[in-house]
Structure formats: structure tokens, C-alpha cells
Design a protein around this motif. Structure first.
Motif, PDB file in Angstrom:
ATOM      1  N   GLN A  13      76.302  63.166  49.627  1.00  0.00           N
ATOM      2  CA  GLN A  13      75.904  64.317  50.417  1.00  0.00           C
ATOM      3  C   GLN A  13      76.179  64.034  51.891  1.00  0.00           C
ATOM      4  O   GLN A  13      75.614  63.108  52.458  1.00  0.00           O
ATOM      5  N   VAL A  14      77.055  64.825  52.489  1.00  0.00           N
ATOM      6  CA  VAL A  14      77.370  64.661  53.902  1.00  0.00           C
ATOM      7  C   VAL A  14      76.316  65.372  54.729  1.00  0.00           C
ATOM      8  O   VAL A  14      75.967  66.528  54.459  1.00  0.00           O
ATOM      9  N   GLN A  15      75.841  64.690  55.729  1.00  0.00           N
ATOM     10  CA  GLN A  15      74.882  65.302  56.647  1.00  0.00           C
ATOM     11  C   GLN A  15      75.315  65.084  58.082  1.00  0.00           C
ATOM     12  O   GLN A  15      75.745  63.995  58.448  1.00  0.00           O
ATOM     13  N   LEU A  16      75.195  66.125  58.868  1.00  0.00           N
ATOM     14  CA  LEU A  16      75.508  66.069  60.290  1.00  0.00           C
ATOM     15  C   LEU A  16      74.280  66.547  61.057  1.00  0.00           C
ATOM     16  O   LEU A  16      73.711  67.599  60.704  1.00  0.00           O
ATOM     17  N   ALA A  17      73.916  65.824  62.082  1.00  0.00           N
ATOM     18  CA  ALA A  17      72.722  66.185  62.848  1.00  0.00           C
ATOM     19  C   ALA A  17      73.035  66.126  64.331  1.00  0.00           C
ATOM     20  O   ALA A  17      73.313  65.050  64.863  1.00  0.00           O
ATOM     21  N   GLU A  18      72.970  67.285  64.988  1.00  0.00           N
ATOM     22  CA  GLU A  18      73.233  67.357  66.422  1.00  0.00           C
ATOM     23  C   GLU A  18      71.951  67.125  67.209  1.00  0.00           C
ATOM     24  O   GLU A  18      70.847  67.420  66.743  1.00  0.00           O
ATOM     25  N   SER A  19      72.134  66.635  68.417  1.00  0.00           N
ATOM     26  CA  SER A  19      71.031  66.494  69.360  1.00  0.00           C
ATOM     27  C   SER A  19      71.600  66.501  70.763  1.00  0.00           C
ATOM     28  O   SER A  19      72.822  66.404  70.946  1.00  0.00           O
ATOM     29  N   GLY A  20      70.711  66.641  71.744  1.00  0.00           N
ATOM     30  CA  GLY A  20      71.132  66.553  73.133  1.00  0.00           C
ATOM     31  C   GLY A  20      71.221  67.865  73.874  1.00  0.00           C
ATOM     32  O   GLY A  20      71.504  67.887  75.078  1.00  0.00           O
ATOM     33  N   GLY A  21      70.992  68.968  73.185  1.00  0.00           N
ATOM     34  CA  GLY A  21      71.020  70.250  73.873  1.00  0.00           C
ATOM     35  C   GLY A  21      69.827  70.421  74.788  1.00  0.00           C
ATOM     36  O   GLY A  21      68.898  69.609  74.795  1.00  0.00           O
ATOM     37  N   GLY A  22      69.867  71.483  75.590  1.00  0.00           N
ATOM     38  CA  GLY A  22      68.756  71.754  76.495  1.00  0.00           C
ATOM     39  C   GLY A  22      69.133  72.752  77.556  1.00  0.00           C
ATOM     40  O   GLY A  22      70.148  73.439  77.451  1.00  0.00           O
ATOM     41  N   LEU A  23      68.293  72.817  78.578  1.00  0.00           N
ATOM     42  CA  LEU A  23      68.489  73.728  79.702  1.00  0.00           C
ATOM     43  C   LEU A  23      69.005  72.942  80.894  1.00  0.00           C
ATOM     44  O   LEU A  23      68.446  71.902  81.258  1.00  0.00           O
ATOM     45  N   VAL A  24      70.076  73.433  81.499  1.00  0.00           N
ATOM     46  CA  VAL A  24      70.673  72.757  82.643  1.00  0.00           C
ATOM     47  C   VAL A  24      71.152  73.809  83.632  1.00  0.00           C
ATOM     48  O   VAL A  24      71.507  74.931  83.237  1.00  0.00           O
ATOM     49  N   GLN A  25      71.179  73.458  84.889  1.00  0.00           N
ATOM     50  CA  GLN A  25      71.681  74.377  85.912  1.00  0.00           C
ATOM     51  C   GLN A  25      73.210  74.355  85.939  1.00  0.00           C
ATOM     52  O   GLN A  25      73.840  73.351  85.554  1.00  0.00           O
ATOM     53  N   ALA A  26      73.773  75.439  86.401  1.00  0.00           N
ATOM     54  CA  ALA A  26      75.228  75.520  86.536  1.00  0.00           C
ATOM     55  C   ALA A  26      75.730  74.355  87.391  1.00  0.00           C
ATOM     56  O   ALA A  26      75.124  74.008  88.409  1.00  0.00           O
ATOM     57  N   GLY A  27      76.833  73.755  86.945  1.00  0.00           N
ATOM     58  CA  GLY A  27      77.372  72.588  87.619  1.00  0.00           C
ATOM     59  C   GLY A  27      76.872  71.275  87.062  1.00  0.00           C
ATOM     60  O   GLY A  27      77.420  70.211  87.390  1.00  0.00           O
ATOM     61  N   GLY A  28      75.860  71.338  86.219  1.00  0.00           N
ATOM     62  CA  GLY A  28      75.277  70.130  85.653  1.00  0.00           C
ATOM     63  C   GLY A  28      76.021  69.638  84.431  1.00  0.00           C
ATOM     64  O   GLY A  28      77.073  70.182  84.056  1.00  0.00           O
ATOM     65  N   SER A  29      75.457  68.595  83.802  1.00  0.00           N
ATOM     66  CA  SER A  29      76.099  67.954  82.662  1.00  0.00           C
ATOM     67  C   SER A  29      75.107  67.758  81.528  1.00  0.00           C
ATOM     68  O   SER A  29      73.892  67.649  81.751  1.00  0.00           O
ATOM     69  N   LEU A  30      75.646  67.713  80.317  1.00  0.00           N
ATOM     70  CA  LEU A  30      74.882  67.366  79.124  1.00  0.00           C
ATOM     71  C   LEU A  30      75.793  66.570  78.200  1.00  0.00           C
ATOM     72  O   LEU A  30      77.016  66.771  78.207  1.00  0.00           O
ATOM     73  N   ARG A  31      75.189  65.695  77.394  1.00  0.00           N
ATOM     74  CA  ARG A  31      75.944  65.012  76.358  1.00  0.00           C
ATOM     75  C   ARG A  31      75.312  65.314  75.007  1.00  0.00           C
ATOM     76  O   ARG A  31      74.141  64.983  74.770  1.00  0.00           O
ATOM     77  N   LEU A  32      76.072  65.927  74.155  1.00  0.00           N
ATOM     78  CA  LEU A  32      75.631  66.221  72.800  1.00  0.00           C
ATOM     79  C   LEU A  32      76.045  65.084  71.873  1.00  0.00           C
ATOM     80  O   LEU A  32      77.100  64.475  72.054  1.00  0.00           O
ATOM     81  N   SER A  33      75.202  64.817  70.891  1.00  0.00           N
ATOM     82  CA  SER A  33      75.491  63.803  69.890  1.00  0.00           C
ATOM     83  C   SER A  33      75.488  64.430  68.508  1.00  0.00           C
ATOM     84  O   SER A  33      74.726  65.365  68.248  1.00  0.00           O
ATOM     85  N   CYS A  34      76.319  63.901  67.640  1.00  0.00           N
ATOM     86  CA  CYS A  34      76.357  64.336  66.239  1.00  0.00           C
ATOM     87  C   CYS A  34      76.338  63.079  65.378  1.00  0.00           C
ATOM     88  O   CYS A  34      77.334  62.346  65.322  1.00  0.00           O
ATOM     89  N   ALA A  35      75.215  62.834  64.743  1.00  0.00           N
ATOM     90  CA  ALA A  35      75.070  61.679  63.865  1.00  0.00           C
ATOM     91  C   ALA A  35      75.497  62.073  62.459  1.00  0.00           C
ATOM     92  O   ALA A  35      74.970  63.029  61.883  1.00  0.00           O
ATOM     93  N   ALA A  36      76.466  61.342  61.930  1.00  0.00           N
ATOM     94  CA  ALA A  36      77.020  61.653  60.612  1.00  0.00           C
ATOM     95  C   ALA A  36      76.547  60.634  59.589  1.00  0.00           C
ATOM     96  O   ALA A  36      76.480  59.442  59.878  1.00  0.00           O
ATOM     97  N   SER A  37      76.242  61.098  58.394  1.00  0.00           N
ATOM     98  CA  SER A  37      75.806  60.195  57.337  1.00  0.00           C
ATOM     99  C   SER A  37      76.265  60.724  55.984  1.00  0.00           C
ATOM    100  O   SER A  37      76.639  61.889  55.847  1.00  0.00           O
TER     101      SER A  37
END
Length: 125
Positions: free
Chosen positions: A1-25
Motif C-alpha cells: 500500500q503506497v502512502q503519501l503524506a504532505e506537510s509544511g503548508g500554512g499562512l505566509v505573506q506575499a514574498g515569503g517562503s514555505l517548504r512542503l514535504s511529502c513523506a512516501a511509504s
């Protein structure tokens, strides 16, 4: 069974940065293409970026080139999406997806067999 789980989203101001992660198993992903898609309210799901696991082969949607970077950590079975210079129009639910690498990278969501649950990214102006 393949599972993918994202994390790292949120609220940020314009011009800012975010890093999303996807853990695969669930299996070895060395023979897979890993992709990121996003879907804003009232819009179709659109391609963001993808990579062939374990290679340097990457592909980006034109509007994300130079701002977003996709990368993978084989040891952690995790794919990342570094997003810089974020704009309000980047607001969406971001999804991680996987497909066999047989036919290479695809921009079409229908080509991907496995999906995560999504993570919300909101960019305020």
C-alpha cells in the motif's frame, strides 16, 4: 500500500517562503516519478513540478520556474517543494503524487496513481 503524506503548508505573506514535504511509504520509490500539483478553489488541479526519483531530472510549470524547487531525499523517502517569492495567486491546496517512471514525467494529474491528502498554502497580500 503506497502512502503519501504532505506537510509544511500554512499562512505566509506575499514574498515569503514555505517548504512542503511529502513523506512516501509502502514501497521503494526508485522507479517512480514524484510530482506536486495544486488546486485553488473553483479551479482545476494544475501541475507544479515533478522529478524522477533518484535522478537529476526535474520539470516545472512555467509560472513556477525560478521560484519553486523540487528535490528528494532518498534516505528519508521524502520529496520537498521549496517555494520562494510566494504570491497570493499561489494560494491553493498542494498535493503530492506518484506514478511509475515508465513513461517519464507527466504534467497530467490523470497519469499519477497515488495521491496524498493535500496541505493548504495561503499567501496573504
Amino acid at each position: 500500500q503506497v502512502q503519501l503524506a504532505e506537510s509544511g503548508g500554512g499562512l505566509v505573506q506575499a514574498g515569503g517562503s514555505l517548504r512542503l514535504s511529502c513523506a512516501a511509504s509502502g514501497r521503494t520509490f526508485s522507479s517512480y516519478v514524484m510530482g506536486w500539483f495544486r488546486q485553488a478553489p473553483g479551479k482545476e488541479r494544475e501541475f507544479v513540478a515533478a522529478l524522477i526519483w533518484g535522478s537529476d531530472s526535474t520539470h516545472y510549470a512555467d509560472s513556477m520556474k525560478g521560484r519553486f524547487t523540487i528535490s528528494g531525499d532518498n534516505a528519508k523517502n521524502t520529496v520537498y517543494l521549496q517555494m520562494n517569492s510566494l504570491k497570493p495567486e499561489d494560494t491553493a491546496v498542494y498535493y503530492c503524487a506518484a506514478k511509475p517512471r515508465t513513461w517519464g514525467i507527466s504534467r497530467s494529474s490523470s497519469a499519477y496513481s497515488y495521491w496524498g491528502q493535500g496541505t493548504q498554502v495561503t499567501v496573504s497580500s
